[in-house]
Write an enzyme that holds these catalytic residues in place. Structure first.
Site, mmCIF file in Angstrom:
data_model
loop_
_atom_site.group_PDB
_atom_site.id
_atom_site.type_symbol
_atom_site.label_atom_id
_atom_site.label_comp_id
_atom_site.label_asym_id
_atom_site.label_seq_id
_atom_site.Cartn_x
_atom_site.Cartn_y
_atom_site.Cartn_z
ATOM 1 N N CYS A 83 0.828 -1.206 0.000
ATOM 2 C CA CYS A 83 0.000 0.000 0.000
ATOM 3 C C CYS A 83 0.868 1.265 0.000
ATOM 4 O O CYS A 83 1.504 1.561 -1.009
ATOM 5 C CB CYS A 83 -0.994 -0.060 1.154
ATOM 6 N N HIS A 178 -3.229 -5.198 1.731
ATOM 7 C CA HIS A 178 -2.551 -5.452 3.012
ATOM 8 C C HIS A 178 -2.504 -6.946 3.312
ATOM 9 O O HIS A 178 -3.309 -7.438 4.118
ATOM 10 C CB HIS A 178 -3.289 -4.717 4.139
ATOM 11 N N GLU A 180 -0.628 -8.546 5.193
ATOM 12 C CA GLU A 180 -0.325 -8.800 6.612
ATOM 13 C C GLU A 180 -1.583 -8.858 7.463
ATOM 14 O O GLU A 180 -1.525 -9.303 8.607
ATOM 15 C CB GLU A 180 0.644 -7.719 7.134
HETATM 16 N N1 GLN Z 1 -3.591 6.456 1.126
HETATM 17 C C1 GLN Z 1 -2.315 6.158 1.697
HETATM 18 C C2 GLN Z 1 -1.203 6.968 1.010
HETATM 19 O O1 GLN Z 1 -1.469 7.648 0.085
HETATM 20 C C3 GLN Z 1 -2.008 4.696 1.625
HETATM 21 C C4 GLN Z 1 -3.005 3.916 2.467
HETATM 22 C C5 GLN Z 1 -2.436 2.672 3.076
HETATM 23 O O2 GLN Z 1 -1.232 2.446 3.109
HETATM 24 N N2 GLN Z 1 -3.315 1.858 3.624
HETATM 25 O O3 GLN Z 1 -0.068 6.899 1.419
#
Ligand code: GLN
Length: 199
Positions: A83, A178, A180
Site C-alpha cells: 500500500c 494489506h 499482513e
Molecule cells: N492512502 C495512503 C497513502 O497515500 C495509503 C493507504 C495505506 O497504506 N493503507 O499513502
C-alpha cells in the site's frame, strides 16, 4: 530466520509495521524496526508497510535513510512493499503527485478506489499461481493506490478486475493491499520464501 541470515527489517517511521511483525513472527522470522540508515545493516529482507506515504517521506527528510533504502533495494535486498510502501517505491505518483524513491517501475494513483470502496476485502484474480504458490487470494484494501502503468520488467501476479494489485520486479514484491492483515496470506509466505532463498 534459520542459519546465519539476518532479521527482516520493518520500516517503522509510521503505519502498520506491527501487523507485519506479527505476520512474520507467525512464520518463524525475526524482525528489526528500521528508523535510521544504520538499522539497515545486515538485514535479510525489508518490509515497507502501509500507512501514510506523505508522512513517511516527511519523516525521512534530513537524513540519509531514503538514500540508503534505495541503495539496499537496488542492491537486491528482498523487499515486501504494501500500500503506502508501493507509493514510496513507485517511479511516478499521481493524484496528488508526490516525490518517490523511484525503484519500482510503476505509475500509481493514490486513494484511487472511491469513497464507498475505501476499505474492502476483495477476492482477487491470481494471474500466476505458480509464482504465487496459491490459486486463490483475497486482498484487504485500505485507501489503496491503483497501479495505472507497469514497466516491462514488472510481473503481474494478481489483479483486482483489470488493475494490477500484486507485482514482482526482481526481488521487490509489491501489493497495493494489506496481506499482513489476512491470516496465512500466500503473499507473506512468498516473501519469506524469497528472503530465505536469498539468505
Ligand atoms: N492512502 C495512503 C497513502 O497515500 C495509503 C493507504 C495505506 O497504506 N493503507 O499513502
Amino acid at each position: 530466520m534459520s542459519g546465519d541470515s539476518g532479521p527482516i527489517g520493518l520500516l517503522a517511521l509510521q503505519g502498520d509495521y506491527a501487523a507485519h511483525a506479527r505476520a512474520l513472527a507467525a512464520r518463524g522470522a525475526t524482525t528489526r524496526e528500521v528508523r535510521t540508515s544504520g538499522d539497515l545493516d545486515g538485514l535479510a529482507g525489508l518490509v515497507l508497510p502501509g500507512g501514510e506515504s506523505t508522512t513517511m517521506l516527511t519523516l525521512m527528510e534530513g537524513s540519509d535513510l531514503a538514500a540508503r533504502l534505495v541503495a539496499e533495494i537496488a542492491g537486491g535486498l528482498p523487499v515486501l512493499a504494501t500500500c503506502a510502501g508501493v507509493i514510496l517505491l513507485a517511479r511516478e505518483v499521481r493524484l496528488p503527485p508526490q516525490r518517490s524513491l523511484g525503484v519500482l517501475d510503476v505509475v500509481v494513483e493514490r486513494n484511487a478506489y472511491g469513497r464507498q470502496l475505501d476499505s474492502a476485502v476483495v477476492a482477487l484474480t491470481v494471474r500466476d499461481p505458480g509464482a504465487l504458490g496459491a490459486e486463490a487470494l483475497e486482498g484487504v484494501f485500505i485507501r489503496a493506490p491503483r497501479v495505472t502503468s507497469v514497466g516491462d520488467g514488472v510481473a503481474v501476479l494478481a489483479t483486482r478486475g483489470d488493475d494490477p494489485v500484486l507485482l514482482r520486479q526482481g526481488m521487490i514484491l509489491a501489493a497495493t493491499f494489506h496481506p499482513e492483515l489476512t491470516p496465512g496470506s500466500p503473499v507473506v509466505d512468498l516473501f519469506v520464501r524469497q528472503v530465505r532463498a536469498a539468505g
